[in-house]
Design a protein around this motif. Structure first.
Motif, PDB file in Angstrom:
ATOM      1  N   GLU A  54       0.832  -1.206   0.000  1.00  0.00           N
ATOM      2  CA  GLU A  54       0.000   0.000   0.000  1.00  0.00           C
ATOM      3  C   GLU A  54       0.869   1.258   0.000  1.00  0.00           C
ATOM      4  OE1 GLU A  54      -3.798   1.846   2.498  1.00  0.00           O
ATOM      5  OE2 GLU A  54      -2.950  -0.104   3.032  1.00  0.00           O
ATOM      6  N   ALA A  55       1.927   1.252   0.802  1.00  0.00           N
ATOM      7  CA  ALA A  55       2.839   2.398   0.806  1.00  0.00           C
ATOM      8  C   ALA A  55       3.547   2.540  -0.540  1.00  0.00           C
ATOM      9  CB  ALA A  55       3.868   2.227   1.929  1.00  0.00           C
ATOM     10  N   PHE A  56       3.905   1.429  -1.151  1.00  0.00           N
ATOM     11  CA  PHE A  56       4.547   1.419  -2.469  1.00  0.00           C
ATOM     12  C   PHE A  56       3.626   2.012  -3.531  1.00  0.00           C
ATOM     13  CE2 PHE A  56       4.817  -1.355  -6.337  1.00  0.00           C
ATOM     14  CZ  PHE A  56       5.950  -0.783  -6.889  1.00  0.00           C
ATOM     15  N   ARG A  57       2.348   1.588  -3.529  1.00  0.00           N
ATOM     16  CA  ARG A  57       1.401   2.103  -4.523  1.00  0.00           C
ATOM     17  C   ARG A  57       1.174   3.605  -4.352  1.00  0.00           C
ATOM     18  NH1 ARG A  57      -1.323  -2.821  -3.244  1.00  0.00           N
ATOM     19  NH2 ARG A  57      -2.633  -1.687  -1.751  1.00  0.00           N
ATOM     20  N   GLN A  58       1.079   4.031  -3.105  1.00  0.00           N
ATOM     21  CA  GLN A  58       0.822   5.455  -2.866  1.00  0.00           C
ATOM     22  C   GLN A  58       2.015   6.319  -3.235  1.00  0.00           C
ATOM     23  OE1 GLN A  58       0.488   6.683   1.205  1.00  0.00           O
ATOM     24  NE2 GLN A  58      -1.085   8.196   0.715  1.00  0.00           N
ATOM     25  N   ALA A  59       3.210   5.845  -2.962  1.00  0.00           N
ATOM     26  CA  ALA A  59       4.411   6.631  -3.253  1.00  0.00           C
ATOM     27  C   ALA A  59       4.597   6.853  -4.750  1.00  0.00           C
ATOM     28  CB  ALA A  59       5.637   5.934  -2.669  1.00  0.00           C
ATOM     29  N   PHE A  60       4.194   5.883  -5.563  1.00  0.00           N
ATOM     30  CA  PHE A  60       4.425   5.978  -7.008  1.00  0.00           C
ATOM     31  C   PHE A  60       3.131   6.052  -7.822  1.00  0.00           C
ATOM     32  CE2 PHE A  60       8.080   3.675  -5.177  1.00  0.00           C
ATOM     33  CZ  PHE A  60       9.104   4.538  -5.557  1.00  0.00           C
ATOM     34  N   GLN A  61       1.993   6.257  -7.152  1.00  0.00           N
ATOM     35  CA  GLN A  61       0.690   6.415  -7.824  1.00  0.00           C
ATOM     36  C   GLN A  61       0.418   5.274  -8.808  1.00  0.00           C
ATOM     37  OE1 GLN A  61      -1.204   8.474  -6.638  1.00  0.00           O
ATOM     38  NE2 GLN A  61      -0.402  10.540  -6.395  1.00  0.00           N
ATOM     39  N   LEU A  62       0.437   4.050  -8.266  1.00  0.00           N
ATOM     40  CA  LEU A  62       0.261   2.857  -9.092  1.00  0.00           C
ATOM     41  C   LEU A  62      -1.155   2.299  -8.919  1.00  0.00           C
ATOM     42  CD1 LEU A  62       3.691   1.123  -8.433  1.00  0.00           C
ATOM     43  CD2 LEU A  62       3.055   2.671 -10.294  1.00  0.00           C
ATOM     44  N   PRO A  63      -1.591   1.437  -9.814  1.00  0.00           N
ATOM     45  CA  PRO A  63      -2.947   0.856  -9.714  1.00  0.00           C
ATOM     46  C   PRO A  63      -3.157   0.114  -8.395  1.00  0.00           C
ATOM     47  CG  PRO A  63      -2.035   0.466 -11.897  1.00  0.00           C
ATOM     48  CD  PRO A  63      -0.937   1.055 -11.075  1.00  0.00           C
ATOM     49  N   VAL A  64      -4.414  -0.001  -7.985  1.00  0.00           N
ATOM     50  CA  VAL A  64      -4.747  -0.522  -6.658  1.00  0.00           C
ATOM     51  C   VAL A  64      -4.399  -1.997  -6.492  1.00  0.00           C
ATOM     52  CG1 VAL A  64      -6.566   1.151  -6.206  1.00  0.00           C
ATOM     53  CG2 VAL A  64      -7.117  -0.946  -7.459  1.00  0.00           C
ATOM     54  N   HIS A  65      -4.258  -2.723  -7.582  1.00  0.00           N
ATOM     55  CA  HIS A  65      -3.985  -4.159  -7.469  1.00  0.00           C
ATOM     56  C   HIS A  65      -2.500  -4.488  -7.586  1.00  0.00           C
ATOM     57  CE1 HIS A  65      -8.231  -4.930  -7.476  1.00  0.00           C
ATOM     58  NE2 HIS A  65      -8.382  -4.334  -8.639  1.00  0.00           N
ATOM     59  N   GLU A  66      -1.651  -3.478  -7.696  1.00  0.00           N
ATOM     60  CA  GLU A  66      -0.217  -3.715  -7.824  1.00  0.00           C
ATOM     61  C   GLU A  66       0.367  -4.139  -6.478  1.00  0.00           C
ATOM     62  OE1 GLU A  66       2.701  -4.192 -10.591  1.00  0.00           O
ATOM     63  OE2 GLU A  66       0.651  -3.478 -10.909  1.00  0.00           O
ATOM     64  N   LYS A  67       1.172  -5.193  -6.483  1.00  0.00           N
ATOM     65  CA  LYS A  67       1.775  -5.712  -5.256  1.00  0.00           C
ATOM     66  C   LYS A  67       3.291  -5.644  -5.349  1.00  0.00           C
ATOM     67  CE  LYS A  67      -2.043  -8.902  -4.376  1.00  0.00           C
ATOM     68  NZ  LYS A  67      -2.446 -10.321  -4.208  1.00  0.00           N
ATOM     69  N   LEU A  68       3.881  -5.175  -4.283  1.00  0.00           N
ATOM     70  CA  LEU A  68       5.338  -5.077  -4.227  1.00  0.00           C
ATOM     71  C   LEU A  68       5.942  -6.473  -4.136  1.00  0.00           C
ATOM     72  CD1 LEU A  68       7.899  -3.319  -3.930  1.00  0.00           C
ATOM     73  CD2 LEU A  68       7.506  -3.364  -1.459  1.00  0.00           C
ATOM     74  N   ASP A  69       6.855  -6.758  -5.034  1.00  0.00           N
ATOM     75  CA  ASP A  69       7.507  -8.074  -5.013  1.00  0.00           C
ATOM     76  C   ASP A  69       8.772  -8.053  -4.166  1.00  0.00           C
ATOM     77  OD1 ASP A  69       7.636 -10.864  -6.339  1.00  0.00           O
ATOM     78  OD2 ASP A  69       9.644 -10.041  -6.641  1.00  0.00           O
ATOM     79  N   GLY A  70       9.493  -6.932  -4.202  1.00  0.00           N
ATOM     80  CA  GLY A  70      10.716  -6.837  -3.420  1.00  0.00           C
ATOM     81  C   GLY A  70      11.402  -5.503  -3.659  1.00  0.00           C
TER      82      GLY A  70
END
Length: 1308
Positions: free
Chosen positions: A284-300
């Motif tokens: 969630e922090a990753f998506r917000q920092a880079f304005q990514l789609p809601v279903h994007e998941k950080l892999d690493g």
């Protein structure tokens, strides 16, 4: 379980011998049942220290040695007993053959080691055995089903009063639980996350690491929490997840791939759920920092450097990798940020170290299709990064190119509009102002140096340009890039056109609201004074309402969308609106505007922090809620000229939601002096409105149009304020407010806002059902809380899938009480726990009939209104209302002929694949049900035993069984008395036969009556059914009966034959749910049951013989364990016998009526009340005046009075109950003999297999009047039942300790 033999010096320390033989001893650890003070101390130590020592073990010892060997251990007695039996069967004979003890010991050690070597350990989900044991302990301690997943557990102290109790806090997906065991005393706490209203954290010398958790009912204090930061962060996360689920009515779904993605990064001691939640937070922090789609998941992520060609430097930072993006953020905030979509990557390759020198090593070069290159270096594991990127690139879908035919096809159907500003405000380059020309030049230079599009380098220089405003030429494209909407549009090609086609011509509440607001959207702009702009706006809003019915349409959306359409095309405006509603301003535009209310609280907190004096003043004036909602919902577009507000939109898309708070604080700070001097809210609002109206944009290329709010007359003309200066001032004064700070505050205030909304919803629901139930005040409130908890249980435990009808679910006109529904399993749980009628062994059948009765729309779901209606009747209704309900429960559709509790098919919701039948009911009523449902948990673990508690809930099932056995023995002792009653019944039969001759004489008299009777109209004949004056019904125990029906009325009801039969062809009656009712009006459930008027009883359908027998079976079951059981059984036996005979009279009446008018006339004149003039004898005396002579069975009682089917059916009713009813009489009344015995004395010519009499029927009026003659029955149905106590008992059932054996001990 066998273990490798280990030496034990003190065999009896902290252990008690259970079994022993010359070579082995089976021991049980003290504290697990018995052991006195030492046992209490051991149990306390094991609990506080979370000792995992198994409670059972087997030691090998020889008579001549003090040394023992530890060879087996187990968590329960059943498992250790298996090992003990194996030893006795396989080792004892062999050991007896050894000559010395050393050889025997060597043999045992060798044998056990061989057994251990052959054991194959199976590990589940990489969780340690310690966590698995804690999970089993958690489920057993708090009676949780296997669906409840434990996330983590921590040692802490719970303050119970003024005394801290050291124990363990268990955090699961849906509950926070605490358990303490100190010196034999337990302390249990179970808190639902959905009940929490506030979370607070404190740390001081007296109470270190204290967490305060507040609910509506109490506040709970936990101190000395282990890993306090981690545990509080997890508590916050779980509580906020629960609030989101409460609004969306969803359940937690574990990410099955999380263990694979995080396996190398996290400790194996951490549970998979904890890893999942941590990964969710990071994603969630990753998506917000880079304005990514809601279903994007950080892999690493990985530390590295980025070569920046614009200043030729290596920037330290961190690379983030997901399935669709490579992102980089510098260690220094806002120094440089890069977002590279994998769809734009051309090639990824290694960089040769020797060629690059010492400055770059382990480097990776990424080249995009736009010919931009990015060099990342200094990876600790470059090969792994390359492998992951290659894997994700391989999974990228191929780009879909639209064919010419497809594009032509769509254009023929619908022509989508480009940016409307290009159509209505077209300007040549010569017409641009110098400032606009300079801005465009600066942006062109920036694009040349830093790149253009999604892959551009975003630096502090980019932010400086954004603050001054984006040129109109680039504004639409930059909005798409900065907001991330371009990513969603690229991954969903053709989606907008498809959804527009699907929603075309569809009508809904959202489309109606959209049509009303179309011409109120930016009416001052010429684009929306034209059908082109209006049609484009209609399509975008309708398409989004179709895409997301949870939001549908909110009034502020039209203003935002109209501005988006000016600078972007239709499709781009659609995806920008999607980004705003679902990512940038989540939950802002749903029906409850939860997000806006949360941000209102966040804004108040920020004002309190940065402008404390202003906060106190605005709070006094009550302006905080007024200004924040109107400003934030439209992102200032509705409160200032839109040509100025678009500059705020530029910053909003670039920096996120924090911009709104910065601008709002800057406005208040600018006008603080004037606002502090205000005395009224109207004066303060005028000051703010005038200020906002006079904001200008000197660089705007759009013709100046006055804001619609400025059309109102104003007083003093104020100097204008440039929007660029306002924005720069907000960043200068309040730029330290980050999105992380805003998110933390949102997390804090979401609990309060959601719970406030839930309280408002509860008030609306209770208000909407108040007129439909007899439950009032606290009882109704308690029922709502319980009903809601059961509903949420089905959502997050997935015990039953709620049917989803999108159009209905989000319909604003939907009644409040329709928000929560339960299926049969949940209804049965509550019915068995709360209903005063659910006392017998067959209460489940009654609950099924009640469910069918309430489910009028046949959706297999019961709403709150229906539930509280029936509970009100059963617990608080009058005698007439309760009897009528019981009567309806044995008529179709509630009653089905083949109803059997063991075989009946229970209803399920339409979308349910399978349900767990009565899981909660079984947990509440039966001791072993929970243990059986989680067999592995119960069999693998035993816990320290607490001291006996007098407040513990008794074992209901066992108590009932023992009572039944005791009463059965009493019944058997009275068998001889019952046999004596048979002689009395036979004497009565002889009297009945004597009466038969009188009946035949009356039949002959009928034929000699005046022939004019034959010519009478049927209605006139039936009008004579009102009987002559009869004697009042006598009772053996005179008692004042407080009902709406008097005794004389009861007599009249018994004799009233005007109710139409199912065979009646009268046009005034129609079939209503299997019951013939008045055609003029179909009545609701509430009207059917709550009306006590005599004339309403005529609309109740007649009951046939099978239904009547089942009704009486239900009554026998209901009276089980009642303190007045004997008298009740005696009463219903008497009434049952009487009603069977009256029903037979009614059968003959209708049969005679169908034969001839003559017989019909005669039957109408028969006063049936003659049979009721004496309860001491079924046969009326010759002086009673009854035309029949009127024995209770009517005519010819020798063979037809009571059909054998009734006798055979009644025999199926539990004979012990019926015998008890007969034995409970005084021996003075013939009716005192049970119904079963009475009919058993009829002639033996009736075959046991005969079917029920299809012509037999009886009315509710006759049952009602008969019931009122028995004081025990009246007293039973007059008794008011308290609802709050069983509700609290059911809600707290997980805190109850069972008493079957030492508490919490598993069955062996």
């Amino acid at each position: 379980m066998w273990v490798k033999p280990e030496e034990v010096l003190l065999a009896n320390a902290l252990w008690v011998n259970e079994r022993a033989n010359p070579y082995f001893v089976l021991q049980k650890r003290k504290g697990y049942g018995g052991g006195g003070l030492a046992g209490l101390l051991v149990g306390t130590i094991d609990t506080v220290l979370d000792s995992k020592t198994p409670p059972y073990r087997i030691l090998h010892q020889t008579p001549g040695s003090e040394l023992s060997y530890y060879i087996s251990e187990a968590n329960n007695k059943k498992e250790i007993s298996k090992d003990w039996e194996w030893i006795e069967q396989n080792l004892m004979q062999t050991l007896a053959a050894f000559e010395n003890d050393e050889e025997a010991t060597d043999f045992v050690r060798c044998k056990i080691e061989s057994l251990v070597a052959n054991i194959v350990e199976i590990k589940e989900d990489d969780e340690t055995q310690r966590f698995v044991t804690a999970t089993r302990k958690f489920r057993k301690l708090f009676n949780m089903p296997k669906e409840e997943k434990l996330v983590n557990y921590y040692s802490c102290s719970y303050w119970k009063g003024k005394v801290p109790r050291q124990g363990w806090m268990y955090l699961s997906i849906n509950h926070l639980c605490f358990y303490s065991f100190l010196l034999g005393r337990e302390a249990k706490v179970i808190i639902r996350w959905t009940d929490i209203t506030k979370l607070e954290r404190d740390n001081n010398m007296l109470f270190p690491d204290t967490v305060k958790i507040s609910t509506r009912e109490a506040s709970h204090y936990f101190s000395m929490v282990m890993h306090s930061s981690e545990s509080y962060r997890l508590i916050e996360q779980l509580a906020n997840m629960a609030m989101k689920q409460l609004m969306q009515e969803g359940g937690f779904e574990e990410d099955k791939m999380i263990s694979f993605r995080t396996k190398k990064k996290t400790s194996k001691k951490m549970s998979s759920l904890k890893r999942d939640l941590d990964a969710r937070a990071r994603s969630e922090a990753f998506r917000q920092a880079f304005q990514l789609p809601v279903h994007e998941k950080l892999d690493g992520d990985e530390e590295c450097t980025l070569w920046t060609p614009y200043n030729k430097q290596h920037v330290n930072g961190r690379l983030y990798l997901s399935s669709n993006f490579i992102c980089f953020a510098s260690r220094v905030r806002d120094l440089v940020t890069v977002i590279i979509p994998l769809r734009d990557i051309q090639v990824v390759e290694k960089v040769d170290n020797s060629a690059s020198g010492n400055l770059i090593y382990n480097a990776v070069l990424v080249t995009t299709k736009g010919k931009m290159s990015f060099t990342f270096a200094q990876f600790s594991d470059r090969d792994f990064i390359l492998e992951r990127i290659s894997d994700f690139l391989f999974r990228q879908p191929e780009s879909k190119c639209r064919t010419i035919s497809q594009s032509d096809d769509s254009e023929e159907q619908i022509k989508f509009q480009p940016a409307l500003i290009s159509l209505f405000c077209r300007r040549e380059s010569d017409d641009l102002s110098p400032k606009e020309t300079v801005k465009m030049h600066l942006w062109d230079v920036h694009f040349a140096e830093y790149g253009k599009g999604m892959c551009m380098y975003r630096t502090h220089r980019t932010q400086e340009l954004v603050l001054k405003g984006i040129p109109d030429k680039y504004r639409g494209g930059m909005w798409m890039v900065f907001s991330g909407a371009v990513n969603e549009m690229a991954s969903n090609e053709g989606y907008y056109g498809k959804i527009v086609q699907e929603s075309l011509g569809k009508s809904s509440i959202a489309t109606e609201e959209i049509e009303r607001d179309l011409h109120r959207s930016l009416p001052e702009h010429p684009a929306f004074q034209n059908d082109l702009g209006i049609s484009a706006l209609r399509r975008v809003l309708t398409a989004y309402a179709w895409r997301n019915p949870n939001i549908g349409y909110c009034q502020a959306m039209n203003i935002v969308t109209s501005v988006l359409l000016l600078y972007t095309s239709e499709e781009e405006a659609f995806w920008l609106l999607t980004a705003i509603c679902e990512r940038l301003l989540p939950d802002y535009y749903n029906t409850k505007v939860v997000g806006a209310l949360i941000d209102q609280s966040v804004f108040e907190d920020l004002i309190r922090t940065y402008l404390p004096s202003m906060h106190d003043k605005l709070e006094t004036l009550g302006l905080l809620s007024m200004i924040s909602l109107s400003w934030f919902l439209t992102i200032f577009l509705s409160v200032m000229p839109f040509s100025c507000a678009v500059n705020i939109l530029d910053c909003f898309f670039y920096n996120g939601a924090k911009v709104m708070f910065q601008i709002a604080l800057a406005i208040l700070d600018e006008k603080s002096d004037q606002l502090l001097a205000c005395n009224e809210d109207g004066e303060a609002m005028t000051i703010l409105c005038k200020y906002l109206e006079n904001i200008t944009n000197e660089d705007s290329t759009i013709p100046t149009v006055k804001h619609i709010s400025s059309l109102t007359p104003s007083g003093d003309v104020q100097s204008s304020v440039d929007v660029t200066g306002l924005i720069e001032q907000s960043y200068r004064l309040f730029g330290n407010i980050s999105n992380q700070v805003v998110d933390k505050l949102r997390l804090q205030y979401r609990l309060r806002v959601v719970q406030t909304i839930e309280d408002s919803t509860k008030r609306n629901v209770l208000r909407s059902v108040a007129s439909d139930t007899l439950c009032k005040g606290k009882e109704l409130d308690d029922l709502y809380i319980l009903f809601k908890e059961e509903y949420l249980t089905s959502c997050y435990w997935r015990t039953s899938q709620q049917p989803v009808d999108t159009a209905d679910k989000f319909d604003p006109s939907r009644p409040y009480y329709e928000q929560y529904k339960v299926d049969y399993d949940q209804f049965k749980t509550m019915f068995l726990s709360l209903s005063p009628w659910a006392t017998g062994l067959h209460a489940g059948v009654l609950s099924l009939r009640a469910f069918r009765y309430l489910d009028e729309n046949k959706d297999n779901m019961i709403n709150f209104k229906e539930f509280v209606h029936i509970m009100g009747i059963m617990c608080k209704g009058s005698v007439a209302q309760r009897l009528k309900l019981l009567y309806y429960l044995h008529l179709p559709p509630a009653f089905v002929n083949d109803d059997e509790e063991e075989e009946v098919e229970t209803p399920t919701s339409p979308n349910t694949d399978s349900t767990e039948s009565g899981v909660e009911a079984a947990e509440f009523f039966e001791e072993d049900s929970d243990l059986n449902s989680t067999k592995e948990d119960s069999e693998d673990l035993e816990l320290p035993s607490p001291l006996p508690d007098t407040t513990q809930v008794p074992d209901i099932k066992k108590d009932k069984e023992s009572e039944i056995k005791d009463k059965d023995s009493q019944v058997k002792d009275k068998d001889s008395q019952v046999k004596d009653k048979d002689s009395q019944v036979k004497d009565k039969d002889s009297q009945v036969k004597d009466k038969d001759s009188q009946v035949k004489e009356k039949d002959s008299q009928v034929k000699d009556k005046d022939p004019q009777v034959k010519d009478k109209d049927q209605s006139e004949v039936e009008s004579k059914t009102t009987p002559p004056t009869t004697l009042p019904i006598e009772t053996t125990e005179p008692k004042q009966v407080d009902t709406t029906l008097t005794d004389s009325t009861a007599n009249t009801l018994l004799l009233d034959s005007s109710t139409p039969s199912p065979d009646s062809k009268s046009d005034d009656y129609v079939l209503d749910d299997g019951i013939y009712v008045n055609r003029r009006r179909k009545r609701t459930l509430s009207e059917r049951l709550q009306s006590d008027r005599k004339e309403d009883y005529k609309n109740v359908g007649r009951m046939n013989q099978v239904q009547f027998i089942q009704l009486w079976k239900t009554l026998y079951d209901m009276f089980l364990d009642n303190k007045d059981q004997q008298n009740l059984y005696h009463s219903i036996a008497s009434i049952g016998t009487l009603l069977l005979q009256i029903g037979d009279v009614g059968k003959r009446f209708y049969m005679q009526k169908s034969v001839s008018d003559e017989t019909q006339s005669y039957a109408s004149d028969v006063p049936l009340s003659s049979s009721l003039d004496s309860r001491s004898d079924l046969s009326a005396s010759p002086d009673s005046g009854a035309p029949f002579g009127m024995d209770a069975t009517g005519a010819d009682n020798t063979s037809d009075a009571v059909p054998s089917a009734i006798t055979d059916s009644v025999e199926t009713i539990e004979n012990d109950k019926i015998e008890k009813a007969g034995n409970g009489s005084n021996g003075e009344s013939g009716i005192g003999v049970s119904m079963y015995e009475s009919h058993q004395s009829s002639e033996s010519t009736k075959s046991a297999g005969s079917k029920a009499d299809g012509d037999w029927s009886i009315t509710f009026e006759q049952i009602m009047a008969s019931m009122l003659t028995e004081p025990p029955i009246v007293a039973y149905f007059e008794q008011q039942s308290d609802i709050s106590e069983p509700v609290q008992r059911m809600r707290n059932r997980r805190l109850q300790t069972k008493q079957s054996s030492p508490a919490l001990e598993a069955t062996s």
